[in-house]
Each structure stands twice: as C-alpha cells, then as structure tokens.
Design an enzyme around this catalytic site. Structure first.
Site: not given
Ligand code: TRP
Length: 335
Positions: A116, A199, A202
């Site tokens: 992040k 993967k 979202k």
C-alpha cells in the site's frame, strides 16, 4: 456444556462483493455459522476501510450492502452475530493498548503495508498511519471477543500471526488472558480473475459480482480470457493453463466437469460451449442468493441497521468485558 469455540472474521466495506469473496471465504463463513459447536462473529471492518476510502456516503452504503450479502449467502443473524466494527469503540481502546506492545519494525515489515505504501507513494498520496497500524486494529478485532478461530484468506495470514504474537506477549507479561487464535484456512480457495490475473479482485474489472444478472454473467464470461494457445475451434486446449477451467473446477462438478476437461483436450467442445456451461452453473449459484437478497431488500432500508444494532450490542458487551480486564491488568482502569 462444553464452551463453544469462538470464530471471528471481518470483511472491509469496499464495494460490491463478488464470486471470489463468496467461494473464497463467505461460503465457508455460512457453513461455520451452522455448526453448533461454534459461536460466530462476522463483522464489517469499516474502520479499516478508512485507511483507503474517504467518502462517508460510500462507506455507509457499502456497509449496509455487506449486511445483506452476509445474510443472503446463508448467515442467520439470529445465530451468528453480525456487527459493524464502529459499533464497538472498545476495540479502538484495545488497539492502543496492544499497540504499546507492538514493535514498529514488525508493522513496517508487513507485506500489506509495503504494498500500500509503494502504491500511495507512486500516486503522490500520503501514507496514513492507519495503514501502518492496520494489523494492530485487526489484532484487537480478534482478541476483543477472545476468538479461537479466524477464517481468512492467505493475504491476511501475516496479520493473524501478529495477533497470535500479541496474545502470547500479553499472556506472558500480564497473565493468562487470551486464547491463541488459530488460522482457519482449510477451505479457503483462490478464485482466478476473468482477465487471466491470479485473483478475482474487488477493485479490478475481472469479477463476477454477486448481484450480476444472468445476462451480465454470460457477457462477462464470454469475454473472459482462456488458454491463449487455443485460437481456432479445432485446436485442442490445455485446461491446466485455462482460466475458465480453473473456474469450472470451483463451480462445476461430476460428469459435466469431466466432459469439459476431456472436450477441451480433444477439441470436442469449443471455448464458447465450455463458457456456456460455466455461465449456467454460476447463474445457478447466484440465483438463490439474489432471490434471498431481494426478499431482504423488501424488508426496507432500516433492516440492515436493525441487524447492526442488535449485533453491535451483543458484540460490544463481550468485547467491553475483555477490554476492561485488559485495562485493569495493564494498570489503566477507568477511574
Ligand atoms: N483485513 C481483513 C481484510 O481485508 C478484514 C479484517 C479486519 C479482519 N479485521 C479482521 C479479518 C479480523 C479477520 C479478523 O480482509
């Protein structure tokens, strides 16, 4: 009566849930909640959401959506406790207390933080301290209700490991207080994305949302990446490298799955045909969930809030008790 094992897991409120969330975790939550030997807590980590999202209306809306998702996938709120992280202020107190036992270096080493931090820096955005202390809040989430079992995906394992270390450290310094929480990853599966990435995520355009209509499912699947070597209808395919087959393995079964495997290898069925079978099976999984959701939506806008009020009260009672004990043991009770 034997004491029930406490299961706890959370999900961040960041947009619509997708098939990856369902197959990777939520289906498993629903199974756990139906197990009599377990007391389950499922919450929405809306405080964690603040580390990456800032729009208050979005955060409130996503929270309610997740409540409906939790119930529509089969979690019964009269058996399991569904609550919002922000309904339990004592969790934030516990975060501070545990933070005083957490080496900064352990937090700086977390893969989630490093990732992040790099992304924020590349965008020229500030790296907020919530991103660094994220795992301490998560440890407080886990230790607050004295959870024994934490079902989470692989990416969260380092965080649960920190919670275990903090439980051990606290018990050593202040006396036996917390059970050491165990990871519960047995059934967790990684669901591949439609774009061929590893993967279903979202935030990416590679998902089937739980709310997608049959037409949308068919459209998204028809565009999804397949074995790149299989270009013409008569080329035999290699299911082991095909994204669509990876999804089939999670969704289809029995003879149908065997036929897809064999048909692809021998070019007996084409990619379109194979995708149609997959779409049909996905629609079959989503329909009952969507039907249940529609019934819940009919109950009105206040329904998710009622669930959260009720669950929040139940969770807070238990967590507040732990935090009072912790404060007392650390020498900082409420005077
Ligand atoms: N960090 C988790 C995620 O992004 C969500 C979460 C927050 C959580 N607190 C938790 C999961 C405690 C399990 C236990 O998925």
């Amino acid at each position: 009566m034997k004491k029930k094992e406490v299961v706890l897991s959370g999900i961040r409120a960041t947009g619509k849930l997708h098939l990856g969330n369902y197959l990777g975790a939520m289906k498993f939550f629903a199974q756990l909640s139906q197990d009599d030997s377990k007391e389950c807590f499922f919450f929405i980590a809306n405080l964690h959401t603040l580390t990456t999202k800032t729009d208050p209306d979005d955060i409130k809306r996503d929270l309610k959506e997740i409540v409906l998702d939790y119930i529509s996938i089969g979690i019964d709120p009269s058996i399991a406790t569904i609550f919002a992280q922000s309904s339990v202020p004592e969790t934030c107190e516990l975060t501070w207390l545990l933070g005083c036992l957490t080496p900064v270096a352990d937090l700086e080493r977390m893969p989630h933080f490093k990732d992040k931090k790099d992304k924020k820096e590349a965008l020229g955005e500030i790296v907020n301290s919530g991103l660094l202390t994220y795992p301490v809040l998560m440890a407080a989430d886990i230790l607050g209700p004295r959870a024994n079992l934490v079902p989470v995906g692989e990416d969260q394992h380092p965080h649960v490991e920190l919670a275990r270390e903090l439980a051990r450290r606290f018990n050593t310094i202040y006396g036996e207080t917390f059970p050491i929480p165990e990871l519960l990853s047995g059934e967790a599966v990684r669901v591949p994305g439609l774009d061929g990435s590893g993967k279903m995520g979202k935030s990416d355009y590679n998902t089937i949302d739980l709310s997608d209509s049959p037409e949308t499912v068919i459209k998204k699947i028809s565009k999804a990446v397949t074995d790149p070597a299989r270009q013409r209808r008569n080329d035999p395919g290699d299911p082991s490298v095909c994204n669509i087959y990876a999804l089939h393995m999670l969704i289809s079964s029995g003879q149908e799955l065997a036929q897809v495997l064999e048909g692809c290898r021998t070019a007996d069925i084409g990619c379109m045909n194979c995708k149609e079978i997959l779409s049909k099976n996905i629609v079959n999984i989503l329909s009952p969930i969507q039907q249940k959701r529609a019934e819940l939506v009919d109950k009105g806008l206040d329904f998710p809030l009622e669930i959260l009020n009720d669950g929040g009260e139940r969770a807070r009672k238990i967590i507040a008790e732990t935090v009072e004990e912790v404060k007392d043991k650390m020498g900082v009770p409420m005077y």
